[in-house]
Design an enzyme around this catalytic site. Structure first.
Site, PDB file in Angstrom:
ATOM      1  N   ASP A 265       0.844  -1.136   0.040  1.00  0.00           N
ATOM      2  CA  ASP A 265      -0.169   0.089  -0.018  1.00  0.00           C
ATOM      3  C   ASP A 265       1.135   1.334  -0.022  1.00  0.00           C
ATOM      4  OD1 ASP A 265      -1.921   2.123   0.445  1.00  0.00           O
ATOM      5  OD2 ASP A 265      -2.946   1.020   1.859  1.00  0.00           O
TER       6      ASP A 265
ATOM      7  N   LYS B 220      -1.724   9.825  -0.005  1.00  0.00           N
ATOM      8  CA  LYS B 220      -2.063  10.922   0.386  1.00  0.00           C
ATOM      9  C   LYS B 220      -1.079  11.369   1.341  1.00  0.00           C
ATOM     10  CE  LYS B 220      -7.193  10.802   0.121  1.00  0.00           C
ATOM     11  NZ  LYS B 220      -8.306  10.764   0.761  1.00  0.00           N
TER      12      LYS B 220
ATOM     13  N   GLU C 217      -1.219  -6.651  -9.805  1.00  0.00           N
ATOM     14  CA  GLU C 217      -0.617  -6.788 -11.088  1.00  0.00           C
ATOM     15  C   GLU C 217      -1.767  -6.755 -12.290  1.00  0.00           C
ATOM     16  OE1 GLU C 217       3.629  -8.048 -12.268  1.00  0.00           O
ATOM     17  OE2 GLU C 217       2.196  -9.355 -12.826  1.00  0.00           O
TER      18      GLU C 217
END
Length: 202
Positions: A109, A113, A178
Site C-alpha cells: 500500500d 495522501k 498486477e
C-alpha cells in the site's frame, strides 16, 4: 462458520505463539517471507518451485489467510505457514536476527495522501529491523506501481545496511494487483532490490 475457529484448526496457519515456537527458524534452512501476500499467488508458486524451503506469509486480513490456507491444503504444500499480523510486529516480536533468507513485498500500500505517509511500511526504522532479521548477503525485493512510493523508499535507505539496485520491470508476478493494473493499461512497474551488505543491530 466461525472463521476464527477454522483459522486455529488449520496446520498451515500460525494461530498462536505456541504454534510459532514449533518452527525452529535457525534449523529450517532457507526461509522466505512474503509481506502482505494478498491472494497468495506468488507465495504458492514459490513454495511449489522450492519444496525444500520454508515460506512464511504475513497478512493482516483473516479472510485472505483463510482462502490461501485452503489453496495450500488443496495443493498439498507442507512448506508454507501463514501469519496474521502486521509486518512491523511480526519482524519485531517473532523473527530473530539473521533468520530470514529472502523477503519480498509486491505492491505494498503506497498510502499516496501526504497525511497518510506515516503509515508507509519501509521507513528507516523498519528497514533497519528488516536488515537485522536478514542473513548477511541476502535480499529483499519491493515492487510497486507507484513511482512516488518507489522514490520515497529510496530516500529512506541511507544508513540501513543495504546495497540498492532499482529500475523498471515489465509485469511478471501475476498477482491480483498486477492484473488490476494491467487492465488499466499499466505496463511498467518499479523494482527495488535490497542486498544486505552490513549488519545493523536492532
Amino acid at each position: 462458520m466461525d472463521t476464527r475457529a477454522s483459522l486455529s484448526e488449520s496446520p498451515v496457519i500460525i494461530a498462536d505463539r505456541e504454534a510459532w515456537e514449533e518452527i525452529n527458524l535457525r534449523d529450517a534452512g532457507t526461509v522466505e517471507v512474503e509481506i502482505g501476500f494478498g491472494s497468495g499467488e506468488y507465495l504458492l508458486r514459490r513454495a511449489s518451485q522450492y519444496p525444500d524451503r520454508l515460506f512464511i506469509g504475513i497478512e493482516k486480513k483473516p479472510g485472505m489467510i483463510t482462502e490461501v490456507a485452503k489453496m495450500v491444503a488443496s495443493r498439498n504444500l507442507d512448506n508454507i505457514r501463514l501469519l496474521e499480523s502486521c509486518a512491523r510486529e511480526a519482524f519485531t516480536e517473532l523473527f530473530p536476527a539473521c533468520s530470514v533468507s529472502r523477503a519480498y513485498s509486491l505492491f505494498p500500500d503506497p498510502w499516496p495522501k501526504r497525511k497518510h505517509s506515516k503509515y508507509r511500511l519501509f521507513s528507516p526504522q523498519f528497514l533497519r529491523l528488516l536488515n537485522n532479521r536478514l542473513i548477511s548477503g541476502s535480499e529483499a525485493l519491493i515492487v510497486t506501481d507507484s513511482e512516488d512510493y518507489c522514490n520515497w523508499v529510496l530516500t529512506q535507505l541511507p544508513g540501513t545496511g543495504f546495497e540498492v539496485e532499482n529500475g523498471t520491470i515489465p509485469p511478471q508476478f501475476d498477482t491480483r494487483f498486477e492484473r488490476k493494473w494491467l487492465k488499466q493499461e499499466l505496463r511498467t512497474f518499479f523494482r527495488i532490490l535490497l542486498r544486505k551488505t552490513e549488519h545493523i543491530e536492532a
